[in-house]
Design a protein around this motif. Structure first.
Motif, mmCIF file in Angstrom:
data_model
loop_
_atom_site.group_PDB
_atom_site.id
_atom_site.type_symbol
_atom_site.label_atom_id
_atom_site.label_comp_id
_atom_site.label_asym_id
_atom_site.label_seq_id
_atom_site.Cartn_x
_atom_site.Cartn_y
_atom_site.Cartn_z
ATOM 1 N N TYR A 35 -56.001 20.029 -36.449
ATOM 2 C CA TYR A 35 -55.275 20.581 -37.583
ATOM 3 C C TYR A 35 -56.232 21.321 -38.520
ATOM 4 O O TYR A 35 -57.432 21.024 -38.560
ATOM 5 N N PRO A 36 -55.739 22.275 -39.318
ATOM 6 C CA PRO A 36 -56.622 23.088 -40.170
ATOM 7 C C PRO A 36 -57.507 22.297 -41.122
ATOM 8 O O PRO A 36 -58.617 22.724 -41.439
ATOM 9 N N ASP A 37 -57.041 21.136 -41.604
ATOM 10 C CA ASP A 37 -57.838 20.361 -42.559
ATOM 11 C C ASP A 37 -58.594 19.214 -41.892
ATOM 12 O O ASP A 37 -59.141 18.351 -42.575
ATOM 13 N N CYS A 38 -58.666 19.216 -40.571
ATOM 14 C CA CYS A 38 -59.312 18.123 -39.848
ATOM 15 C C CYS A 38 -60.781 17.978 -40.247
ATOM 16 O O CYS A 38 -61.227 16.897 -40.659
ATOM 17 N N LEU A 39 -61.551 19.049 -40.129
ATOM 18 C CA LEU A 39 -62.971 18.966 -40.464
ATOM 19 C C LEU A 39 -63.184 18.653 -41.939
ATOM 20 O O LEU A 39 -64.054 17.849 -42.293
ATOM 21 N N ALA A 40 -62.414 19.276 -42.805
ATOM 22 C CA ALA A 40 -62.596 19.060 -44.244
ATOM 23 C C ALA A 40 -62.456 17.584 -44.601
ATOM 24 O O ALA A 40 -63.283 17.021 -45.340
ATOM 25 N N LYS A 41 -61.433 16.935 -44.069
ATOM 26 C CA LYS A 41 -61.200 15.528 -44.397
ATOM 27 C C LYS A 41 -62.223 14.609 -43.742
ATOM 28 O O LYS A 41 -62.664 13.626 -44.346
ATOM 29 N N GLN A 42 -62.630 14.937 -42.531
ATOM 30 C CA GLN A 42 -63.582 14.063 -41.850
ATOM 31 C C GLN A 42 -64.995 14.227 -42.402
ATOM 32 O O GLN A 42 -65.721 13.250 -42.543
ATOM 33 N N VAL A 43 -65.391 15.452 -42.729
ATOM 34 C CA VAL A 43 -66.703 15.658 -43.352
ATOM 35 C C VAL A 43 -66.751 14.984 -44.721
ATOM 36 O O VAL A 43 -67.763 14.384 -45.100
ATOM 37 N N GLN A 44 -65.672 15.052 -45.471
ATOM 38 C CA GLN A 44 -65.616 14.375 -46.768
ATOM 39 C C GLN A 44 -65.853 12.883 -46.626
ATOM 40 O O GLN A 44 -66.544 12.270 -47.440
ATOM 41 N N ALA A 45 -65.303 12.286 -45.582
ATOM 42 C CA ALA A 45 -65.510 10.857 -45.345
ATOM 43 C C ALA A 45 -66.994 10.558 -45.115
ATOM 44 O O ALA A 45 -67.511 9.535 -45.593
ATOM 45 N N PHE A 46 -67.681 11.430 -44.398
ATOM 46 C CA PHE A 46 -69.125 11.253 -44.218
ATOM 47 C C PHE A 46 -69.855 11.390 -45.550
ATOM 48 O O PHE A 46 -70.755 10.610 -45.862
ATOM 49 N N ASP A 47 -69.496 12.391 -46.332
ATOM 50 C CA ASP A 47 -70.178 12.633 -47.606
ATOM 51 C C ASP A 47 -70.024 11.470 -48.567
ATOM 52 O O ASP A 47 -70.948 11.156 -49.335
ATOM 53 N N GLU A 48 -68.874 10.816 -48.541
ATOM 54 C CA GLU A 48 -68.599 9.737 -49.487
ATOM 55 C C GLU A 48 -69.038 8.372 -48.983
ATOM 56 O O GLU A 48 -69.030 7.402 -49.759
ATOM 57 N N ASN A 49 -69.444 8.278 -47.718
ATOM 58 C CA ASN A 49 -69.816 6.988 -47.122
ATOM 59 C C ASN A 49 -71.061 7.162 -46.261
ATOM 60 O O ASN A 49 -70.962 7.377 -45.047
ATOM 61 N N PRO A 50 -72.249 7.065 -46.862
ATOM 62 C CA PRO A 50 -73.497 7.355 -46.140
ATOM 63 C C PRO A 50 -73.766 6.461 -44.936
ATOM 64 O O PRO A 50 -74.534 6.848 -44.051
ATOM 65 N N SER A 51 -73.146 5.284 -44.878
ATOM 66 C CA SER A 51 -73.399 4.371 -43.763
ATOM 67 C C SER A 51 -72.594 4.707 -42.513
ATOM 68 O O SER A 51 -72.809 4.130 -41.445
ATOM 69 N N VAL A 52 -71.691 5.664 -42.639
ATOM 70 C CA VAL A 52 -70.767 5.976 -41.549
ATOM 71 C C VAL A 52 -71.454 6.801 -40.462
ATOM 72 O O VAL A 52 -72.189 7.749 -40.753
ATOM 73 N N VAL A 53 -71.202 6.426 -39.209
ATOM 74 C CA VAL A 53 -71.696 7.194 -38.056
ATOM 75 C C VAL A 53 -70.557 7.845 -37.283
ATOM 76 O O VAL A 53 -70.793 8.716 -36.444
ATOM 77 N N LEU A 54 -69.325 7.429 -37.572
ATOM 78 C CA LEU A 54 -68.172 7.952 -36.833
ATOM 79 C C LEU A 54 -66.930 7.906 -37.723
ATOM 80 O O LEU A 54 -66.673 6.893 -38.373
ATOM 81 N N VAL A 55 -66.201 9.021 -37.740
ATOM 82 C CA VAL A 55 -64.920 9.108 -38.455
ATOM 83 C C VAL A 55 -63.837 9.405 -37.431
ATOM 84 O O VAL A 55 -63.993 10.301 -36.593
ATOM 85 N N ALA A 56 -62.758 8.642 -37.484
ATOM 86 C CA ALA A 56 -61.652 8.848 -36.540
ATOM 87 C C ALA A 56 -60.336 8.945 -37.294
ATOM 88 O O ALA A 56 -60.155 8.317 -38.344
ATOM 89 N N SER A 57 -59.419 9.718 -36.740
ATOM 90 C CA SER A 57 -58.087 9.848 -37.318
ATOM 91 C C SER A 57 -57.050 9.493 -36.265
ATOM 92 O O SER A 57 -57.362 9.312 -35.086
ATOM 93 N N GLN A 58 -55.822 9.420 -36.672
ATOM 94 C CA GLN A 58 -54.736 9.319 -35.708
ATOM 95 C C GLN A 58 -54.514 10.692 -35.070
ATOM 96 O O GLN A 58 -55.099 11.695 -35.493
ATOM 97 N N ARG A 59 -53.659 10.745 -34.041
ATOM 98 C CA ARG A 59 -53.341 12.009 -33.396
ATOM 99 C C ARG A 59 -51.873 12.054 -33.032
ATOM 100 O O ARG A 59 -51.204 11.015 -32.963
ATOM 101 N N LYS A 60 -51.383 13.268 -32.810
ATOM 102 C CA LYS A 60 -50.026 13.483 -32.327
ATOM 103 C C LYS A 60 -50.090 13.728 -30.830
ATOM 104 O O LYS A 60 -50.978 14.433 -30.342
#
Length: 276
Positions: free
Chosen positions: A96-121
């Protein structure tokens, strides 16, 4: 300059869908990314279709020799990536168009994160919705990698989702030895678990990608083989660290994996009937 994100596309006989896939990547609201596509010696017109992107400076198109299964091409594109963060998108899926924006934000706000996952259709060959939101098994927000690994075992299914749902640190993927095809049917789940165990996971409980379900043959033999490989993955994970998952966790996961494989077979048969 090195891009923040690398989106890698291992293509194989995806002529019918690859344009939809690549265009979904190029239409991201987050723009600091590169795209690396490797065609795994397709026998259809995949490379001809990809030629339309030859002049796009964001895109690099490679070829991979035949053989080696999915791992060969998945490793090929991942090793060629330059970004800090990496997302693999199969050649018939979309994000989706905002996929990277939301997942990169999760990395920026949580330095300990190595993986971000979302649901899918889940969609069929014509792009019609089968399930509007699937994945994560109830996980939400910041969770430890160990908790996510335990959850994917007890769920008996890949809670992280298909590759388009996941953004991870490339360095963690490299440390894990790239893509793990010890049990090829769970190459994504096994690899994401190995990455997750290096830090924390962030779960976004909304669909940010779509996965196209192929309505081809799905035999009883194949369902049993897939469940058997999931069980082998569960066993290996317990043997590597008995404190991570218990024997009971493994038994529960094995039973659910078997049930899930036959449920998936039913969905494939239903789709084959619908598409015919």
């Amino acid at each position: 300059m090195t891009p923040r994100v690398s989106i890698v596309v291992p293509a194989y006989n995806n002529a019918d869908y690859i344009v939809e896939t690549v265009d979904s990547i190029l239409n991201q609201t987050f723009t600091d990314f590169e795209v690396i596509i490797a065609d795994h010696s397709s026998t259809d017109d995949t490379m001809t279709v990809l030629s339309r992107y030859a002049d796009d400076p964001r895109i690099e198109i490679l070829t991979t020799e035949a053989g080696g299964g999915a791992k060969r091409n998945w490793d090929r594109v991942s090793e060629a990536a330059n970004g800090e963060l990496l997302k693999l998108v199969c050649g018939d899926d979309t994000i989706y168009p905002d996929c990277l924006a939301k997942q990169v934000q999760a990395f920026d706000e949580n330095p300990s994160v190595v993986l971000v996952a979302s649901q899918r259709k889940l969609v069929d060959a014509n792009g019609k919705t089968i399930l509007s939101a699937r994945g994560l098994a109830g996980l939400k927000g910041l969770v430890t990698g160990r908790a996510a690994a335990r959850k994917t075992v007890t769920a008996g299914a890949n809670i992280f989702g298909e590759p388009g749902c996941v953004l991870m640190k490339r360095s963690a993927l490299k440390a894990a030895g790239w893509w793990d095809d010890t049990n090829p049917y769970v190459i994504d789940e096994a690899t994401y678990t190995a990455v997750a165990l290096q830090g924390d996971v962030y779960a976004i409980p909304e669909p940010l990608a779509s996965f196209r379900v192929n309505a081809g043959q799905w035999s009883v033999r194949l369902a049993k083989e897939q469940a058997g490989q999931a069980a082998a993955f569960h066993k290996a994970l317990r043997e590597s660290d008995p404190t991570l998952v218990s024997a009971t966790d493994v038994r529960i996961g094995d039973l659910r994996a078997l049930a899930t494989s036959f449920m998936r077979r039913g969905v494939y048969l239903m789709l084959r009937h619908r598409m015919s």
